[in-house]
Design an enzyme around this catalytic site. Structure first.
Site, PDB file in Angstrom:
ATOM      1  N   HIS A   1      -7.588  -5.407  -1.255  1.00  0.00           N
ATOM      2  CA  HIS A   1      -6.505  -4.635  -0.768  1.00  0.00           C
ATOM      3  C   HIS A   1      -6.378  -4.715   0.872  1.00  0.00           C
ATOM      4  O   HIS A   1      -7.520  -4.933   1.564  1.00  0.00           O
ATOM      5  CB  HIS A   1      -7.086  -3.015  -0.927  1.00  0.00           C
TER       6      HIS A   1
ATOM      7  N   SER B   1       0.748  -1.337  -0.074  1.00  0.00           N
ATOM      8  CA  SER B   1       0.059  -0.025  -0.141  1.00  0.00           C
ATOM      9  C   SER B   1       1.005   1.196  -0.066  1.00  0.00           C
ATOM     10  O   SER B   1       1.804   1.401  -0.967  1.00  0.00           O
ATOM     11  CB  SER B   1      -1.045   0.199   1.190  1.00  0.00           C
TER      12      SER B   1
ATOM     13  N   ASP C   1      -9.605  -3.880  -5.778  1.00  0.00           N
ATOM     14  CA  ASP C   1      -8.767  -3.111  -5.214  1.00  0.00           C
ATOM     15  C   ASP C   1      -8.871  -1.736  -6.087  1.00  0.00           C
ATOM     16  O   ASP C   1      -8.559  -1.977  -7.272  1.00  0.00           O
ATOM     17  CB  ASP C   1      -7.311  -3.469  -5.130  1.00  0.00           C
TER      18      ASP C   1
END
Length: 295
Positions: free
Chosen positions: A295, A112, A265
């Site tokens: 995610h 991320s 995501d």
């Protein structure tokens, strides 16, 4: 029982290092791990997920893992997080042999926003000749651009937990310590002048995404430009914040890359666009797409 785990500071940056206990006949590989959390969540000491991941990598790959405990925003203002990851990485590259690590076999890995910091660190160090070269970078569903929030993956996964389209921009504004009332104009693209849209269209464009990922995509309507919004969020256009905006001269100097994307995501397409940019600049890319992944 298989690892020594120590809390240290690399030039003032907190790190946690995971060292295999078993003696090695040769120098080990090194992994710098940068955790996610939008730059405002996460910790090397409290987050169980990070501990499990770092232990797993250290054990399974017989590597020395350094987890970077960068200080969080908004208390520590952007770009302090990127700078601390850079400082820790340079320190480890210079002192790797102290920890039994081959300095020519060190990778940087992040998930991320940790993937954002990884991309930025590798861009910054790509052309340095005074320190060992990073062997590879691993970007796990990275955030890479803040110009266009209407890519196919933004539309498809707009309401998917944990990271919805709206929450993505909300966290961006929180990270930069901006007024969250800017969320709707940024989502609509009011922060991007036409000149910048034209300049970066060659890199951030739905046309560059494979058709298989655009089955229900609808091109958004043309949007207006609001100079006052642009003035408030100019950090979004810096390559340190949006690594996809780095020039080709920088991208061409990047190490071998592994990119992981997930189907469910909002950030999926940023990984796909960066994959294409790297390949266009003759950087070797390995890509893993998790079709049922979030995610």
């Amino acid at each position: 029982s298989q690892l020594f785990i120590k809390d240290l500071h690399f030039d003032g940056v907190p790190v946690r290092i995971y060292l295999p206990r078993e003696p090695s006949a040769s120098k080990r590989r090194g992994v710098i791990f940068i955790h996610g959390g939008c730059g405002i969540f996460g910790s090397i000491s409290k987050e169980l997920k990070e501990k499990i991941i770092c232990r797993y990598i250290a054990r399974k790959s017989d590597s020395v893992v350094v987890s970077v405990g960068y200080h969080l925003a908004p208390e520590r203002k952007y770009p302090a997080q990127t700078l601390e990851c850079l400082t820790a990485t340079v320190h480890f590259l210079k002192t790797a042999e102290t920890y039994g690590v081959d300095p020519a076999r060190i990778i940087v890995c992040g998930d991320s926003v940790g993937g954002t910091f990884t991309a930025s660190v590798c861009q910054e160090l790509g052309h340095r000749t005074d320190i060992p070269k990073i062997r590879a970078q691993v970007l796990i569903y990275p955030f890479l651009q803040a110009l266009n929030f209407n890519l196919p993956s933004h539309q498809k996964n707009a309401a998917v937990a944990f990271l919805s389209r709206e929450r993505t921009v909300h966290f961006i504004l929180k990270y930069l310590n901006k007024d969250c009332s800017l969320k709707e104009p940024v989502l609509a693209g009011f922060h991007v002048p036409e000149s910048i849209n034209l300049k970066y269209r060659k890199w951030i464009n739905p046309d560059l995404i494979p058709d298989v990922f655009k089955l229900s995509y609808k091109p958004p309507l043309l949007t207006s430009f609001l100079p006052q919004v642009h003035e408030e969020v100019q950090e979004l256009f810096e390559p340190w914040f949006s690594p996809l905006l780095a020039e080709d001269a920088i991208v061409s100097g990047l190490p071998d890359t592994c990119i992981v994307t997930c189907e469910h995501d909002v950030l999926r397409d940023e990984g796909l666009l960066y994959k294409k940019r790297l390949e266009d600049n003759n950087v070797h890319v390995t890509w893993h797409h998790v079709e049922k992944g979030f995610h």
